[in-house]
Scaffold this motif. Sequence first.
Motif, PDB file in Angstrom:
ATOM      1  N   TYR A   1       0.848  -1.177   0.000  1.00  0.00           N
ATOM      2  CA  TYR A   1       0.000   0.000   0.000  1.00  0.00           C
ATOM      3  C   TYR A   1       0.893   1.241   0.000  1.00  0.00           C
ATOM      4  O   TYR A   1       1.945   1.260   0.657  1.00  0.00           O
ATOM      5  CB  TYR A   1      -0.909  -0.003   1.232  1.00  0.00           C
ATOM      6  CG  TYR A   1      -1.744  -1.253   1.318  1.00  0.00           C
ATOM      7  CD1 TYR A   1      -1.308  -2.351   2.046  1.00  0.00           C
ATOM      8  CD2 TYR A   1      -2.952  -1.348   0.646  1.00  0.00           C
ATOM      9  CE1 TYR A   1      -2.059  -3.510   2.112  1.00  0.00           C
ATOM     10  CE2 TYR A   1      -3.715  -2.503   0.705  1.00  0.00           C
ATOM     11  CZ  TYR A   1      -3.263  -3.585   1.432  1.00  0.00           C
ATOM     12  OH  TYR A   1      -4.005  -4.734   1.484  1.00  0.00           O
ATOM     13  N   ARG A   2       0.478   2.291  -0.716  1.00  0.00           N
ATOM     14  CA  ARG A   2       1.300   3.484  -0.872  1.00  0.00           C
ATOM     15  C   ARG A   2       0.526   4.731  -0.528  1.00  0.00           C
ATOM     16  O   ARG A   2      -0.654   4.852  -0.854  1.00  0.00           O
ATOM     17  CB  ARG A   2       1.833   3.559  -2.305  1.00  0.00           C
ATOM     18  CG  ARG A   2       2.693   2.366  -2.677  1.00  0.00           C
ATOM     19  CD  ARG A   2       3.206   2.467  -4.097  1.00  0.00           C
ATOM     20  NE  ARG A   2       4.044   1.317  -4.431  1.00  0.00           N
ATOM     21  CZ  ARG A   2       4.642   1.157  -5.605  1.00  0.00           C
ATOM     22  NH1 ARG A   2       4.519   2.066  -6.543  1.00  0.00           N
ATOM     23  NH2 ARG A   2       5.382   0.076  -5.830  1.00  0.00           N
ATOM     24  N   GLY A   3       1.223   5.676   0.103  1.00  0.00           N
ATOM     25  CA  GLY A   3       0.626   6.957   0.418  1.00  0.00           C
ATOM     26  C   GLY A   3       0.694   7.921  -0.754  1.00  0.00           C
ATOM     27  O   GLY A   3       1.309   7.637  -1.785  1.00  0.00           O
ATOM     28  N   GLN A   4       0.121   9.093  -0.557  1.00  0.00           N
ATOM     29  CA  GLN A   4      -0.025  10.047  -1.649  1.00  0.00           C
ATOM     30  C   GLN A   4       1.219  10.908  -1.870  1.00  0.00           C
ATOM     31  O   GLN A   4       1.304  11.569  -2.889  1.00  0.00           O
ATOM     32  CB  GLN A   4      -1.230  10.964  -1.395  1.00  0.00           C
ATOM     33  CG  GLN A   4      -0.961  12.157  -0.491  1.00  0.00           C
ATOM     34  CD  GLN A   4      -0.817  11.798   0.973  1.00  0.00           C
ATOM     35  OE1 GLN A   4      -0.846  10.637   1.364  1.00  0.00           O
ATOM     36  NE2 GLN A   4      -0.649  12.822   1.796  1.00  0.00           N
ATOM     37  N   GLY A   5       2.148  10.882  -0.973  1.00  0.00           N
ATOM     38  CA  GLY A   5       3.357  11.681  -1.136  1.00  0.00           C
ATOM     39  C   GLY A   5       3.288  13.006  -0.417  1.00  0.00           C
ATOM     40  O   GLY A   5       2.233  13.634  -0.336  1.00  0.00           O
ATOM     41  N   THR A   6       4.435  13.416   0.104  1.00  0.00           N
ATOM     42  CA  THR A   6       4.543  14.720   0.739  1.00  0.00           C
ATOM     43  C   THR A   6       5.842  15.368   0.249  1.00  0.00           C
ATOM     44  O   THR A   6       6.892  14.716   0.181  1.00  0.00           O
ATOM     45  CB  THR A   6       4.513  14.606   2.279  1.00  0.00           C
ATOM     46  OG1 THR A   6       4.532  15.897   2.865  1.00  0.00           O
ATOM     47  CG2 THR A   6       5.671  13.781   2.825  1.00  0.00           C
ATOM     48  N   LEU A   7       5.766  16.642  -0.118  1.00  0.00           N
ATOM     49  CA  LEU A   7       6.897  17.325  -0.737  1.00  0.00           C
ATOM     50  C   LEU A   7       7.844  17.879   0.316  1.00  0.00           C
ATOM     51  O   LEU A   7       7.425  18.586   1.242  1.00  0.00           O
ATOM     52  CB  LEU A   7       6.404  18.457  -1.631  1.00  0.00           C
ATOM     53  CG  LEU A   7       7.474  19.324  -2.304  1.00  0.00           C
ATOM     54  CD1 LEU A   7       8.331  18.479  -3.250  1.00  0.00           C
ATOM     55  CD2 LEU A   7       6.822  20.485  -3.055  1.00  0.00           C
ATOM     56  N   VAL A   8       9.115  17.573   0.147  1.00  0.00           N
ATOM     57  CA  VAL A   8      10.179  18.140   0.972  1.00  0.00           C
ATOM     58  C   VAL A   8      11.067  18.985   0.063  1.00  0.00           C
ATOM     59  O   VAL A   8      11.599  18.482  -0.932  1.00  0.00           O
ATOM     60  CB  VAL A   8      11.012  17.036   1.651  1.00  0.00           C
ATOM     61  CG1 VAL A   8      12.234  17.635   2.345  1.00  0.00           C
ATOM     62  CG2 VAL A   8      10.149  16.257   2.639  1.00  0.00           C
ATOM     63  N   THR A   9      11.200  20.247   0.405  1.00  0.00           N
ATOM     64  CA  THR A   9      12.040  21.168  -0.376  1.00  0.00           C
ATOM     65  C   THR A   9      13.127  21.719   0.530  1.00  0.00           C
ATOM     66  O   THR A   9      12.826  22.299   1.581  1.00  0.00           O
ATOM     67  CB  THR A   9      11.216  22.320  -0.957  1.00  0.00           C
ATOM     68  OG1 THR A   9      10.159  21.792  -1.763  1.00  0.00           O
ATOM     69  CG2 THR A   9      12.089  23.224  -1.820  1.00  0.00           C
ATOM     70  N   VAL A  10      14.364  21.500   0.129  1.00  0.00           N
ATOM     71  CA  VAL A  10      15.504  21.996   0.900  1.00  0.00           C
ATOM     72  C   VAL A  10      16.163  23.097   0.092  1.00  0.00           C
ATOM     73  O   VAL A  10      16.781  22.846  -0.942  1.00  0.00           O
ATOM     74  CB  VAL A  10      16.509  20.873   1.208  1.00  0.00           C
ATOM     75  CG1 VAL A  10      17.631  21.402   2.111  1.00  0.00           C
ATOM     76  CG2 VAL A  10      15.807  19.693   1.853  1.00  0.00           C
ATOM     77  N   SER A  11      16.023  24.316   0.573  1.00  0.00           N
ATOM     78  CA  SER A  11      16.523  25.462  -0.189  1.00  0.00           C
ATOM     79  C   SER A  11      16.723  26.651   0.731  1.00  0.00           C
ATOM     80  O   SER A  11      15.995  26.821   1.718  1.00  0.00           O
ATOM     81  CB  SER A  11      15.526  25.828  -1.292  1.00  0.00           C
ATOM     82  OG  SER A  11      15.929  27.000  -1.970  1.00  0.00           O
ATOM     83  N   SER A  12      17.713  27.452   0.402  1.00  0.00           N
ATOM     84  CA  SER A  12      17.928  28.674   1.170  1.00  0.00           C
ATOM     85  C   SER A  12      17.203  29.849   0.516  1.00  0.00           C
ATOM     86  O   SER A  12      17.262  30.969   1.027  1.00  0.00           O
ATOM     87  CB  SER A  12      19.432  28.963   1.268  1.00  0.00           C
ATOM     88  OG  SER A  12      20.007  29.016  -0.028  1.00  0.00           O
TER      89      SER A  12
END
Length: 121
Positions: free
Chosen positions: A110-121
């Motif tokens: 089973y898979r979730g819908q995804g969550t966005l991680v953005t690493v930026s200054s």
Amino acid sequence: VQLQASGGGLVQPGGSLRLSCAASGRIFSINDMGWNRQAPGKQRELVASITSDGSTNYADAVKGRFTISRDNAKNTVYLQMHNLEPEDTAVYYCYADGREITNVNIPRQYRGQGTLVTVSS
């Protein structure tokens, strides 16, 4: 069985985030749980996984920075991320290998819908 992920967001390099993913529905059993990620223009890759008894596995790129854990009573898996780098920017997807009450003889992922991680200054 549904997986709901949360905890993504924007963070500066060197920062930390904690992702959570809760499984719900007609769960009979859950074995391995984990996280994959997919960066723009790249293939989806395994980040970390954890068995039902707590054994863990990590991608080389995140060893020493990420920690996966789970709460079996809550059917929830966590990903604690420290010292984040721009290269960690991706959509993070949780997954769970398990069986539903109505189909106990058929294991599924089973898979979730995804969550966005953005690493930026």
